[in-house]
Design a protein around this motif. Structure first.
Motif, PDB file in Angstrom:
ATOM      1  N   VAL A   1       0.830  -1.108  -0.063  1.00 41.92           N
ATOM      2  CA  VAL A   1       0.362   0.142  -0.048  1.00 41.92           C
ATOM      3  C   VAL A   1       1.020   1.076   0.493  1.00 41.92           C
ATOM      4  O   VAL A   1       0.764   2.635  -0.747  1.00 41.92           O
ATOM      5  CB  VAL A   1      -0.948  -0.483   1.241  1.00 41.92           C
ATOM      6  CG1 VAL A   1      -1.756   1.105   1.326  1.00 41.92           C
ATOM      7  CG2 VAL A   1      -1.850  -0.748   0.821  1.00 41.92           C
ATOM      8  N   ALA A   2       2.201   1.649   0.856  1.00 41.34           N
ATOM      9  CA  ALA A   2       2.295   2.125   1.119  1.00 41.34           C
ATOM     10  C   ALA A   2       3.458   3.047  -0.442  1.00 41.34           C
ATOM     11  O   ALA A   2       3.521   3.605  -0.840  1.00 41.34           O
ATOM     12  CB  ALA A   2       3.917   2.396   2.238  1.00 41.34           C
TER      13      ALA A   2
ATOM     14  N   ALA B   1       9.927  10.804   3.682  1.00 41.92           N
ATOM     15  CA  ALA B   1      11.158  10.242   3.012  1.00 41.92           C
ATOM     16  C   ALA B   1      11.905   9.664   3.899  1.00 41.92           C
ATOM     17  O   ALA B   1      13.312   9.181   3.174  1.00 41.92           O
ATOM     18  CB  ALA B   1      11.485  12.689   2.803  1.00 41.92           C
ATOM     19  N   ASP B   2      12.191   9.363   5.157  1.00 43.69           N
ATOM     20  CA  ASP B   2      13.287   9.294   5.456  1.00 43.69           C
ATOM     21  C   ASP B   2      12.628   8.008   5.789  1.00 43.69           C
ATOM     22  O   ASP B   2      13.943   6.748   6.753  1.00 43.69           O
ATOM     23  CB  ASP B   2      13.250  10.045   6.579  1.00 43.69           C
ATOM     24  CG  ASP B   2      12.807   9.592   7.721  1.00 43.69           C
ATOM     25  OD1 ASP B   2      11.092   9.525   7.428  1.00 43.69           O
ATOM     26  OD2 ASP B   2      12.562  10.334   9.236  1.00 43.69           O
TER      27      ASP B   2
ATOM     28  N   TYR C   1      17.327  -2.112  10.051  1.00 46.82           N
ATOM     29  CA  TYR C   1      17.160  -2.363   8.578  1.00 46.82           C
ATOM     30  C   TYR C   1      15.899  -1.213   8.093  1.00 46.82           C
ATOM     31  O   TYR C   1      15.324  -1.055   8.272  1.00 46.82           O
ATOM     32  CB  TYR C   1      16.348  -3.746   8.194  1.00 46.82           C
ATOM     33  CG  TYR C   1      16.886  -3.708   6.237  1.00 46.82           C
ATOM     34  CD1 TYR C   1      17.848  -4.679   6.027  1.00 46.82           C
ATOM     35  CD2 TYR C   1      15.416  -3.758   5.869  1.00 46.82           C
ATOM     36  CE1 TYR C   1      17.701  -4.741   4.615  1.00 46.82           C
ATOM     37  CE2 TYR C   1      15.745  -4.174   4.424  1.00 46.82           C
ATOM     38  CZ  TYR C   1      16.686  -4.592   4.324  1.00 46.82           C
ATOM     39  OH  TYR C   1      16.897  -5.426   1.862  1.00 46.82           O
ATOM     40  N   GLY C   2      17.176  -0.512   6.879  1.00 51.39           N
ATOM     41  CA  GLY C   2      16.088   0.597   6.361  1.00 51.39           C
ATOM     42  C   GLY C   2      15.245   0.343   5.953  1.00 51.39           C
ATOM     43  O   GLY C   2      15.235  -0.420   4.030  1.00 51.39           O
ATOM     44  N   VAL C   3      13.855   1.289   5.431  1.00 51.67           N
ATOM     45  CA  VAL C   3      12.628   0.526   4.263  1.00 51.67           C
ATOM     46  C   VAL C   3      11.772   1.751   4.084  1.00 51.67           C
ATOM     47  O   VAL C   3      12.035   2.345   5.310  1.00 51.67           O
ATOM     48  CB  VAL C   3      11.926  -0.345   4.746  1.00 51.67           C
ATOM     49  CG1 VAL C   3      11.064  -0.834   3.971  1.00 51.67           C
ATOM     50  CG2 VAL C   3      12.581  -2.072   5.777  1.00 51.67           C
ATOM     51  N   ARG C   4      11.797   1.790   3.083  1.00 50.16           N
ATOM     52  CA  ARG C   4      11.539   3.288   1.781  1.00 50.16           C
ATOM     53  C   ARG C   4      10.436   2.523   1.207  1.00 50.16           C
ATOM     54  O   ARG C   4      10.337   1.151   0.684  1.00 50.16           O
ATOM     55  CB  ARG C   4      12.658   4.142   2.073  1.00 50.16           C
ATOM     56  CG  ARG C   4      13.642   4.886   2.087  1.00 50.16           C
ATOM     57  CD  ARG C   4      13.999   6.150   1.554  1.00 50.16           C
ATOM     58  NE  ARG C   4      14.816   7.014   3.077  1.00 50.16           N
ATOM     59  CZ  ARG C   4      15.859   6.871   3.239  1.00 50.16           C
ATOM     60  NH1 ARG C   4      16.298   4.866   3.543  1.00 50.16           N
ATOM     61  NH2 ARG C   4      16.654   7.272   4.261  1.00 50.16           N
ATOM     62  N   ALA C   5       8.694   3.335   1.096  1.00 50.22           N
ATOM     63  CA  ALA C   5       8.358   2.958  -0.110  1.00 50.22           C
ATOM     64  C   ALA C   5       8.056   3.487  -1.393  1.00 50.22           C
ATOM     65  O   ALA C   5       7.893   2.799  -2.083  1.00 50.22           O
ATOM     66  CB  ALA C   5       7.162   3.634   0.064  1.00 50.22           C
TER      67      ALA C   5
ATOM     68  N   PRO D   1      12.129   5.661  -3.132  1.00 51.33           N
ATOM     69  CA  PRO D   1      13.533   6.190  -3.392  1.00 51.33           C
ATOM     70  C   PRO D   1      14.038   7.575  -3.071  1.00 51.33           C
ATOM     71  O   PRO D   1      14.623   7.940  -1.872  1.00 51.33           O
ATOM     72  CB  PRO D   1      14.223   5.537  -4.298  1.00 51.33           C
ATOM     73  CG  PRO D   1      13.811   4.687  -4.951  1.00 51.33           C
ATOM     74  CD  PRO D   1      12.382   5.071  -4.463  1.00 51.33           C
ATOM     75  N   ALA D   2      13.105   8.700  -2.781  1.00 52.60           N
ATOM     76  CA  ALA D   2      13.454   9.340  -2.666  1.00 52.60           C
ATOM     77  C   ALA D   2      11.814  10.339  -3.181  1.00 52.60           C
ATOM     78  O   ALA D   2      11.633  11.691  -3.542  1.00 52.60           O
ATOM     79  CB  ALA D   2      14.095  10.462  -4.038  1.00 52.60           C
ATOM     80  N   ALA D   3      11.346  10.013  -1.590  1.00 53.55           N
ATOM     81  CA  ALA D   3      10.079  10.970  -1.786  1.00 53.55           C
ATOM     82  C   ALA D   3       9.900  12.646  -1.442  1.00 53.55           C
ATOM     83  O   ALA D   3      11.024  12.852  -0.437  1.00 53.55           O
ATOM     84  CB  ALA D   3       9.241  10.384  -0.347  1.00 53.55           C
ATOM     85  N   THR D   4       8.872  13.572  -1.979  1.00 58.47           N
ATOM     86  CA  THR D   4       9.326  14.908  -2.025  1.00 58.47           C
ATOM     87  C   THR D   4       8.129  14.927  -1.230  1.00 58.47           C
ATOM     88  O   THR D   4       7.728  16.968  -0.520  1.00 58.47           O
ATOM     89  CB  THR D   4       9.680  15.844  -3.003  1.00 58.47           C
ATOM     90  OG1 THR D   4       8.987  15.142  -4.327  1.00 58.47           O
ATOM     91  CG2 THR D   4      11.237  15.599  -3.612  1.00 58.47           C
ATOM     92  N   GLY D   5       7.066  14.261  -1.596  1.00 54.51           N
ATOM     93  CA  GLY D   5       5.718  14.572  -1.063  1.00 54.51           C
ATOM     94  C   GLY D   5       5.125  13.326  -0.294  1.00 54.51           C
ATOM     95  O   GLY D   5       5.070  12.356  -0.605  1.00 54.51           O
ATOM     96  N   VAL D   6       3.881  12.997   0.686  1.00 54.65           N
ATOM     97  CA  VAL D   6       3.447  11.937   1.075  1.00 54.65           C
ATOM     98  C   VAL D   6       2.181  12.468   0.720  1.00 54.65           C
ATOM     99  O   VAL D   6       1.678  13.315   0.615  1.00 54.65           O
ATOM    100  CB  VAL D   6       3.652  12.241   3.143  1.00 54.65           C
ATOM    101  CG1 VAL D   6       4.962  11.432   2.493  1.00 54.65           C
ATOM    102  CG2 VAL D   6       2.852  13.213   3.153  1.00 54.65           C
ATOM    103  N   PRO D   7       1.080  10.874   0.361  1.00 51.00           N
ATOM    104  CA  PRO D   7      -0.442  11.617   0.140  1.00 51.00           C
ATOM    105  C   PRO D   7      -0.835  11.470   1.961  1.00 51.00           C
ATOM    106  O   PRO D   7      -0.319  11.337   2.875  1.00 51.00           O
ATOM    107  CB  PRO D   7      -0.580  10.487   0.096  1.00 51.00           C
ATOM    108  CG  PRO D   7       0.411   9.288   1.138  1.00 51.00           C
ATOM    109  CD  PRO D   7       1.645   9.944   0.412  1.00 51.00           C
ATOM    110  N   GLU D   8      -1.858  11.900   1.794  1.00 50.87           N
ATOM    111  CA  GLU D   8      -2.480  12.376   3.051  1.00 50.87           C
ATOM    112  C   GLU D   8      -3.344  11.503   3.501  1.00 50.87           C
ATOM    113  O   GLU D   8      -3.885  10.634   2.676  1.00 50.87           O
ATOM    114  CB  GLU D   8      -3.818  13.675   2.897  1.00 50.87           C
ATOM    115  CG  GLU D   8      -4.155  14.674   4.226  1.00 50.87           C
ATOM    116  CD  GLU D   8      -4.734  15.421   3.923  1.00 50.87           C
ATOM    117  OE1 GLU D   8      -4.974  16.628   4.466  1.00 50.87           O
ATOM    118  OE2 GLU D   8      -5.520  14.959   3.518  1.00 50.87           O
TER     119      GLU D   8
END
Length: 364
Positions: free
Chosen positions: A103-104, A161-162, A174-178, A180-187
């Motif tokens: 989902v993310a 972003a982080d 262990y780092g996990v990101r939805a 690689p380089a988010a500049t915004g997020v869904p509300e």
């Protein structure tokens, strides 16, 4: 009661016009293919964008002959590509059917496609019957209902972003990101039709929507619980909510009642466990009388719907929004189709949006 029956009590010209949004289940009627139904919904999304509606959400339902909104992220991407201003989102993603990371990732990708325009509405219900629920969860990667609160937290962390950090019991991270380089997020919004969802949204400091378009009771209590228990968050210092409503507007009250009948009958069939079928045309609904139980349920659902002329429905929606102290109403345009209507369009639903936009000026 429906607006045509309560219009004498709602002359409220001093009430501020609520913003308008749209909830779309992508209805499929007799003789219509899924492709034609989706084409009709994309045209409706474009028209809502032109008319100034605030947001356009797709619901998640499975294995229903009359509903083609099985995959909100796919439909959101398509709608985002065909619109320029309106917010697009899910109403909602049924989280027990999906792994939080999936989902993310999906909604991080949508945010990249339509920056600043994406809403992630999350729900706790499965969106289908027990058999389909089991099929959705066969891979073992989907979430469980009792883990719903934790998975909301996981998704909100993953889309940042982080990202999120997994801490192993044996030591190490262990780092996990939805993405690689988010500049915004869904509300993120929480959706529900119970006290539980209202209290959870309040505890997390999230916006909340009560699914009034299908829930029979509990709206007032849920909103009161949400507002009284709301815990401020960095993104949302104050409670934020709106309400949904089944709506049909037409040039005359009589035409609106005819347009409303197929969806009302479909709800009644669902409640009485009758076999589901594609949404009837208006002619089919008029030609096949309902049995007493079905008719009783039709009348109950009609009393909770907003059906009438554009002026009547707009007046009732102003009253509805003022009574529940919200500045936005999300419409589920429930107008049916005649057999002669184009299969790749939905004239009745389009007319509903146009008539209400003319009365309520949805641009805010």
């Amino acid at each position: 009661m429906g607006c045509a029956r309560r219009r004498l009590a709602v002359g409220m010209s001093d009430v501020t016009n609520p913003a308008l949004s749209v909830l779309d289940l992508v209805p499929v009627r007799t003789g219509q293919s899924s492709a034609q139904a989706v084409t009709a919904s994309m045209a409706l999304a474009r028209r809502a964008d032109e008319l100034g509606y605030r947001r356009y959400w797709f619901a998640e339902h499975h294995n229903m002959p009359a509903v083609a909104s099985t995959s909100p992220p796919v439909l959101i991407a398509a709608a985002a590509a065909q619109t320029s201003r309106i917010r697009v989102g899910s109403g909602g993603v049924m989280l027990p059917n999906h792994a939080p990371l999936i989902v993310a990732e999906q909604f991080a990708a949508l945010e990249a496609i339509a920056p600043g325009r994406v809403d992630l509405g999350l729900g706790r219900a499965p969106g289908s019957d027990p058999v389909i629920t089991q099929l959705l969860r066969r891979s073992g990667t989907t979430s469980e209902v009792d883990q719903f609160p934790q998975h909301i937290t996981d998704i909100m962390a993953l889309v940042r972003a982080d990202g999120a950090t997994i801490h192993f019991t044996s030591g190490g991270e262990y780092g996990v990101r939805a993405t690689p380089a988010a500049t915004g997020v869904p509300e993120v919004w929480l959706l529900g039709s119970s006290d539980y969802s209202a209290q959870l949204a309040a505890a997390y400091g999230l916006p909340y929507v009560f699914a009034n378009h299908f829930a029979g009771e509990g709206l007032e209590r849920a909103l009161a619980l949400y507002r009284s228990q709301f815990q401020s968050s960095e993104q949302h210092p104050h409670p934020r909510t709106f309400v949904t409503a089944n709506v049909v507007a037409a040039r005359t009250a009589e035409e609106a009642e005819r347009r409303a009948l197929p969806q009302l009958r479909q709800f009644a069939r669902l409640r009485t466990n009758k076999p589901m079928r594609a949404l009837e045309t208006i002619e089919e609904a008029l030609e096949n009388p309902s049995d007493p139980l079905e008719q009783s349920l039709i009348e109950q659902n009609r009393a909770r719907s907003f059906v009438g002329t554009g002026e009547e429905v707009a007046a009732a929606l102003r009253d509805f929004a003022a009574r529940h102290e919200v500045d936005e109403v999300m419409l589920s345009p429930a107008s049916g189709s005649y057999a002669s209507d184009p299969l790749d369009a939905s004239p009745g639903r389009t007319e509903t949006l146009e008539l209400l936009a003319a009365q309520l000026s949805p641009v805010h």
